[in-house]
Write a protein that holds these residues in place. Structure first.
Motif, PDB file in Angstrom:
ATOM      1  N   TYR A  89       2.775 -33.073 -11.724  1.00  0.00           N
ATOM      2  CA  TYR A  89       2.235 -33.870 -10.632  1.00  0.00           C
ATOM      3  C   TYR A  89       3.333 -34.716 -10.002  1.00  0.00           C
ATOM      4  CZ  TYR A  89      -2.164 -32.651 -12.849  1.00  0.00           C
ATOM      5  OH  TYR A  89      -3.205 -31.944 -13.394  1.00  0.00           O
ATOM      6  N   GLU A  90       3.105 -35.046  -8.727  1.00  0.00           N
ATOM      7  CA  GLU A  90       4.000 -35.960  -8.033  1.00  0.00           C
ATOM      8  C   GLU A  90       3.242 -37.238  -7.707  1.00  0.00           C
ATOM      9  OE1 GLU A  90       7.035 -36.203  -4.184  1.00  0.00           O
ATOM     10  OE2 GLU A  90       6.087 -34.309  -4.747  1.00  0.00           O
ATOM     11  N   PHE A  91       3.755 -38.352  -8.169  1.00  0.00           N
ATOM     12  CA  PHE A  91       3.158 -39.656  -7.914  1.00  0.00           C
ATOM     13  C   PHE A  91       3.947 -40.394  -6.847  1.00  0.00           C
ATOM     14  CE2 PHE A  91       1.138 -38.834 -11.926  1.00  0.00           C
ATOM     15  CZ  PHE A  91      -0.024 -39.598 -11.927  1.00  0.00           C
ATOM     16  N   ARG A  92       3.233 -41.139  -6.020  1.00  0.00           N
ATOM     17  CA  ARG A  92       3.871 -42.047  -5.081  1.00  0.00           C
ATOM     18  C   ARG A  92       3.824 -43.462  -5.655  1.00  0.00           C
ATOM     19  NH1 ARG A  92       2.088 -40.104   1.043  1.00  0.00           N
ATOM     20  NH2 ARG A  92       2.800 -37.948   0.807  1.00  0.00           N
ATOM     21  N   CYS A  93       4.853 -44.234  -5.358  1.00  0.00           N
ATOM     22  CA  CYS A  93       4.948 -45.606  -5.851  1.00  0.00           C
ATOM     23  C   CYS A  93       5.254 -46.501  -4.658  1.00  0.00           C
ATOM     24  CB  CYS A  93       6.044 -45.732  -6.908  1.00  0.00           C
ATOM     25  SG  CYS A  93       5.894 -44.540  -8.262  1.00  0.00           S
ATOM     26  N   TRP A  94       4.386 -47.477  -4.406  1.00  0.00           N
ATOM     27  CA  TRP A  94       4.471 -48.268  -3.173  1.00  0.00           C
ATOM     28  C   TRP A  94       4.304 -49.751  -3.462  1.00  0.00           C
ATOM     29  CZ3 TRP A  94       1.826 -51.678  -0.133  1.00  0.00           C
ATOM     30  CH2 TRP A  94       2.148 -51.738   1.230  1.00  0.00           C
ATOM     31  N   ALA A 116      13.018 -42.764  -6.626  1.00  0.00           N
ATOM     32  CA  ALA A 116      14.362 -42.333  -6.990  1.00  0.00           C
ATOM     33  C   ALA A 116      14.924 -41.461  -5.872  1.00  0.00           C
ATOM     34  CB  ALA A 116      14.330 -41.556  -8.305  1.00  0.00           C
ATOM     35  N   GLY A 117      16.176 -41.721  -5.476  1.00  0.00           N
ATOM     36  CA  GLY A 117      16.795 -40.916  -4.429  1.00  0.00           C
ATOM     37  C   GLY A 117      16.056 -41.086  -3.119  1.00  0.00           C
ATOM     38  N   THR A 118      15.713 -39.975  -2.484  1.00  0.00           N
ATOM     39  CA  THR A 118      14.997 -40.032  -1.210  1.00  0.00           C
ATOM     40  C   THR A 118      13.519 -39.708  -1.387  1.00  0.00           C
ATOM     41  OG1 THR A 118      15.561 -37.710  -0.782  1.00  0.00           O
ATOM     42  CG2 THR A 118      17.054 -39.385   0.082  1.00  0.00           C
ATOM     43  N   ARG A 119      13.064 -39.616  -2.623  1.00  0.00           N
ATOM     44  CA  ARG A 119      11.667 -39.290  -2.877  1.00  0.00           C
ATOM     45  C   ARG A 119      10.801 -40.536  -2.766  1.00  0.00           C
ATOM     46  NH1 ARG A 119      12.497 -36.389  -8.443  1.00  0.00           N
ATOM     47  NH2 ARG A 119      10.331 -37.040  -8.709  1.00  0.00           N
ATOM     48  N   ARG A 120       9.478 -40.306  -2.742  1.00  0.00           N
ATOM     49  CA  ARG A 120       8.523 -41.403  -2.587  1.00  0.00           C
ATOM     50  C   ARG A 120       7.981 -41.894  -3.922  1.00  0.00           C
ATOM     51  NH1 ARG A 120       5.018 -38.791   2.434  1.00  0.00           N
ATOM     52  NH2 ARG A 120       6.713 -38.833   3.962  1.00  0.00           N
ATOM     53  N   GLY A 121       8.383 -41.260  -5.016  1.00  0.00           N
ATOM     54  CA  GLY A 121       7.875 -41.654  -6.320  1.00  0.00           C
ATOM     55  C   GLY A 121       8.549 -40.864  -7.422  1.00  0.00           C
ATOM     56  N   PHE A 122       7.749 -40.217  -8.258  1.00  0.00           N
ATOM     57  CA  PHE A 122       8.325 -39.449  -9.364  1.00  0.00           C
ATOM     58  C   PHE A 122       7.454 -38.235  -9.664  1.00  0.00           C
ATOM     59  CE2 PHE A 122       5.439 -42.591 -11.234  1.00  0.00           C
ATOM     60  CZ  PHE A 122       4.676 -41.818 -12.102  1.00  0.00           C
ATOM     61  N   LYS A 123       8.064 -37.244 -10.294  1.00  0.00           N
ATOM     62  CA  LYS A 123       7.339 -36.074 -10.777  1.00  0.00           C
ATOM     63  C   LYS A 123       7.234 -36.154 -12.291  1.00  0.00           C
ATOM     64  CE  LYS A 123       8.480 -32.817  -7.065  1.00  0.00           C
ATOM     65  NZ  LYS A 123       9.099 -31.504  -6.737  1.00  0.00           N
ATOM     66  N   VAL A 124       6.115 -35.687 -12.820  1.00  0.00           N
ATOM     67  CA  VAL A 124       5.904 -35.761 -14.254  1.00  0.00           C
ATOM     68  C   VAL A 124       5.099 -34.543 -14.709  1.00  0.00           C
ATOM     69  CG1 VAL A 124       3.787 -37.121 -13.998  1.00  0.00           C
ATOM     70  CG2 VAL A 124       5.061 -37.218 -16.148  1.00  0.00           C
TER      71      VAL A 124
END
Length: 269
Positions: free
Chosen positions: A224-229, A238-246
């Motif tokens: 899954y890909e989570f967004r963190c805001w 991290a980097g240019t992403r909007r959150g993290f993958k897990v």
């Protein structure tokens, strides 16, 4: 995990603050079984913890409704840091879209039909709120003065109404559509009052607690890909992403390494 400047949203004219003592939340019930698992993590401030920012000084006669709003020092909720752990509160952690047919059976329906959104001492409480599309937000007030609740959703209908003093019945708001980002809530009478609601059509979201921790449970095994805001900087990623993958494993809680966010990222350019 670090925060990228490329992911910053426009900053509001608010200052850094330190956390006041907050009541401890109960540990979430983990729905780890033969098909489902969980993920947990923590966001920490990297650098010196800033001093609290007082947005209304106690006894200030210039404050609107001073007898209520200036009864004590009001401290901004824009950035809340636990001085002991350096945990960052009020970060939304969520999956943008989710297949409704794959939601855990125990999470199909929200545990509560109504969520209370209160106004106490000329501040909104809670400051951050996760709302499912099937839930009502009941806007109440415990103050001896009128408040205005003004919402700014992207997909749902905006609301803008006056709430009379000490209204404990409240006004119910419904939001039938999921949003891409947290929705801003303001009081036009008292401009320092602000809050954020994240409206989703699934249960896989959390807000970091007073120590910057979060847990999302009951996820089917898979990636899954989570967004963190966070309101001061937008996406915390991290980097240019909007959150993290897990990757979620059945019967387990995946514990992520702490995300360290440099204090400089919360300062205006």
């Amino acid at each position: 995990m670090t925060l990228s400047r490329a992911c910053l949203l426009p900053l509001l004219a608010v200052s850094l603050i330190s956390a006041a003592d907050a009541p401890a939340k109960k540990a979430p019930v983990l729905l780890n079984d033969g098909q489902h698992g969980s993920v947990s993590g923590q966001f920490l401030l990297e650098g010196a913890v800033p001093k609290p920012e007082i947005i209304v000084k106690q006894g200030d006669p210039a404050a609107k409704d001073a007898s209520v709003c200036a009864a004590k020092n009001l401290v901004s909720d824009a950035l809340v840091i636990d001085p002991k752990t350096k945990g960052i509160r009020h970060i939304f952690v969520y999956i943008r879209k989710f297949d409704a047919t794959k939601i855990h059976p125990k999470l199909k329906d929200a545990a509560k039909q109504d969520l209370v959104f209160d106004q106490k001492g000329c501040q909104f409480t809670p400051h951050t709120l996760v709302v499912r599309t099937g839930q009502n937000v009941v806007v109440k007030s415990g103050d001896n003065c009128a408040h205005n609740t003004h919402t700014y959703p992207i997909r749902n209908r905006a609301n803008n109404f006056i709430l009379n003093a000490n209204n404990r019945t409240g006004i119910k708001l419904k939001h039938p559509l999921a949003e891409f980002l947290p929705t801003t809530v303001k009081c036009d009478i008292h401009p320092w009052m602000g809050a954020y609601w994240l409206i989703l059509d699934h249960p896989y979201a959390a807000v970091t607690d007073a120590q910057g921790r979060f847990t999302v449970t009951g996820l089917p095994a898979g990636e899954y890909e989570f967004r963190c805001w966070q309101e001061r900087v937008g996406y915390v990623a991290a980097g240019t992403r909007r959150g993290f993958k897990v990757t979620i494993k059945a019967g387990q809680t995946t514990k992520l390494p702490a995300t360290n966010v440099p204090v400089a990222k919360f300062k205006e350019d």
